[in-house]
Design a protein around this motif. Structure first.
Motif, short mmCIF file in Angstrom:
data_model
loop_
_atom_site.label_atom_id
_atom_site.label_comp_id
_atom_site.label_asym_id
_atom_site.label_seq_id
_atom_site.Cartn_x
_atom_site.Cartn_y
_atom_site.Cartn_z
N UNK A 1 25.20 24.81 -55.77
CA UNK A 1 24.61 25.28 -57.03
C UNK A 1 23.08 25.35 -56.92
N UNK A 2 22.48 26.31 -57.60
CA UNK A 2 21.01 26.38 -57.60
C UNK A 2 20.41 25.08 -58.15
N UNK A 3 19.44 24.55 -57.46
CA UNK A 3 18.84 23.26 -57.83
C UNK A 3 18.25 23.30 -59.24
N UNK A 4 17.65 24.43 -59.62
CA UNK A 4 17.04 24.48 -60.96
C UNK A 4 18.08 24.38 -62.07
N UNK A 5 19.33 24.67 -61.78
CA UNK A 5 20.40 24.50 -62.76
C UNK A 5 21.04 23.11 -62.64
N UNK A 6 21.19 22.63 -61.41
CA UNK A 6 21.84 21.34 -61.18
C UNK A 6 20.98 20.19 -61.67
N UNK A 7 19.68 20.24 -61.37
CA UNK A 7 18.78 19.16 -61.78
C UNK A 7 19.23 17.82 -61.22
N UNK A 8 19.36 16.83 -62.10
CA UNK A 8 19.77 15.49 -61.67
C UNK A 8 21.28 15.30 -61.67
N UNK A 9 22.03 16.35 -61.99
CA UNK A 9 23.48 16.28 -61.97
C UNK A 9 24.11 15.81 -63.27
N UNK A 10 23.29 15.49 -64.27
CA UNK A 10 23.80 15.07 -65.57
C UNK A 10 24.48 16.26 -66.24
N UNK A 11 25.73 16.07 -66.69
CA UNK A 11 26.53 17.17 -67.24
C UNK A 11 25.85 17.85 -68.42
N UNK A 12 25.31 17.07 -69.34
CA UNK A 12 24.65 17.68 -70.51
C UNK A 12 23.42 18.48 -70.09
N UNK A 13 22.65 17.94 -69.16
CA UNK A 13 21.47 18.66 -68.67
C UNK A 13 21.85 19.94 -67.95
N UNK A 14 22.90 19.87 -67.14
CA UNK A 14 23.37 21.07 -66.43
C UNK A 14 23.76 22.14 -67.45
N UNK A 15 24.50 21.75 -68.45
CA UNK A 15 24.96 22.73 -69.45
C UNK A 15 23.78 23.30 -70.26
N UNK A 16 22.80 22.48 -70.57
CA UNK A 16 21.63 22.97 -71.29
C UNK A 16 20.85 23.98 -70.45
N UNK A 17 20.66 23.64 -69.17
CA UNK A 17 19.93 24.56 -68.28
C UNK A 17 20.73 25.85 -68.05
N UNK A 18 22.05 25.73 -67.93
CA UNK A 18 22.89 26.92 -67.74
C UNK A 18 22.82 27.83 -68.97
N UNK A 19 22.90 27.24 -70.15
CA UNK A 19 22.78 28.03 -71.38
C UNK A 19 21.43 28.72 -71.44
N UNK A 20 20.36 27.99 -71.14
CA UNK A 20 19.01 28.57 -71.16
C UNK A 20 18.90 29.72 -70.16
N UNK A 21 19.51 29.58 -69.00
CA UNK A 21 19.48 30.63 -67.97
C UNK A 21 20.22 31.88 -68.45
N UNK A 22 21.39 31.69 -69.04
CA UNK A 22 22.15 32.83 -69.55
C UNK A 22 21.38 33.55 -70.67
N UNK A 23 20.77 32.79 -71.55
CA UNK A 23 20.02 33.40 -72.65
C UNK A 23 18.78 34.13 -72.14
#
Length: 180
Positions: free
Chosen positions: A91-113
């Motif tokens: 997975x792209x590091x900027x989306x994975x971050x620290x691996x925290x599920x909530x953080x991953x989902x927030x970053x993924x949503x922001x990327x899609x938007x």
């Protein structure tokens, strides 16, 4: 009516956008579907840098190509499934971050938007992404196990995707969803 023959850029991550556009044009393609990988398309740059989208457009036009769609497969997969075994390395590091599920989902949503807004500003009305299915395939054959898991998966999917779907509707865009 001429059909627009489009090449998906995600399979060509080893090539720069310029090199891929040149090759796609030589091969007879009319357009590219730009995946948010490598330098093909970076939604956060489109959001933050004034001339970024104009540069992407310039590269495509210099090779007589159109932009058919923006694709964010990793963002969609990570939004739906969160951290899954084996994805940390891919997975792209900027989306994975620290691996925290909530953080991953927030970053993924922001990327899609961000990708949706960039596509809209570039005159493209299709956002392509992917999602997985959290219900194991083997459970589809056992109705007692399958139905409750399937209902729960649909509720979860709806909760996770509603902000993205609502924004796409506000922009008048379509979602092309690859279900894996």
């Amino acid at each position: 009516m001429r059909r627009t023959i489009t090449l998906y850029s995600g399979n060509w991550q080893d090539l720069s956008l310029q090199d891929l556009a040149e090759k796609a044009s030589e091969w007879g393609y009319h357009a590219l579907e730009l995946e948010c990988v490598a330098d093909h398309f970076v939604p956060q740059r489109a959001k933050q840098e004034e001339g970024y989208m104009a540069e992407v457009t310039r590269v495509l036009e210099s090779c007589e190509l159109q932009l058919a769609a923006i694709s964010c497969e990793w963002a969609g997969l990570l939004l739906t499934q969160g951290p899954t075994n084996g994805w940390k390395e891919r997975a792209p590091q900027h989306l994975w971050g620290d691996g925290n599920a909530d953080g991953i989902r927030q970053r993924a949503t922001a990327e899609l938007l961000a990708a949706a807004h960039a596509a809209h500003r570039m005159g493209v009305n299709v956002l392509v992404t992917a999602c997985g299915c959290p219900v194991p395939v083997s459970d589809f054959f056992d109705t007692e196990v399958f139905l409750p898991q399937y209902r729960a998966a649909l509720r979860s999917w709806s909760e996770l995707w509603t902000p993205v779907l609502e924004e796409l509707a506000n922009l008048g865009m379509r979602l092309a969803l690859l279900v894996r």
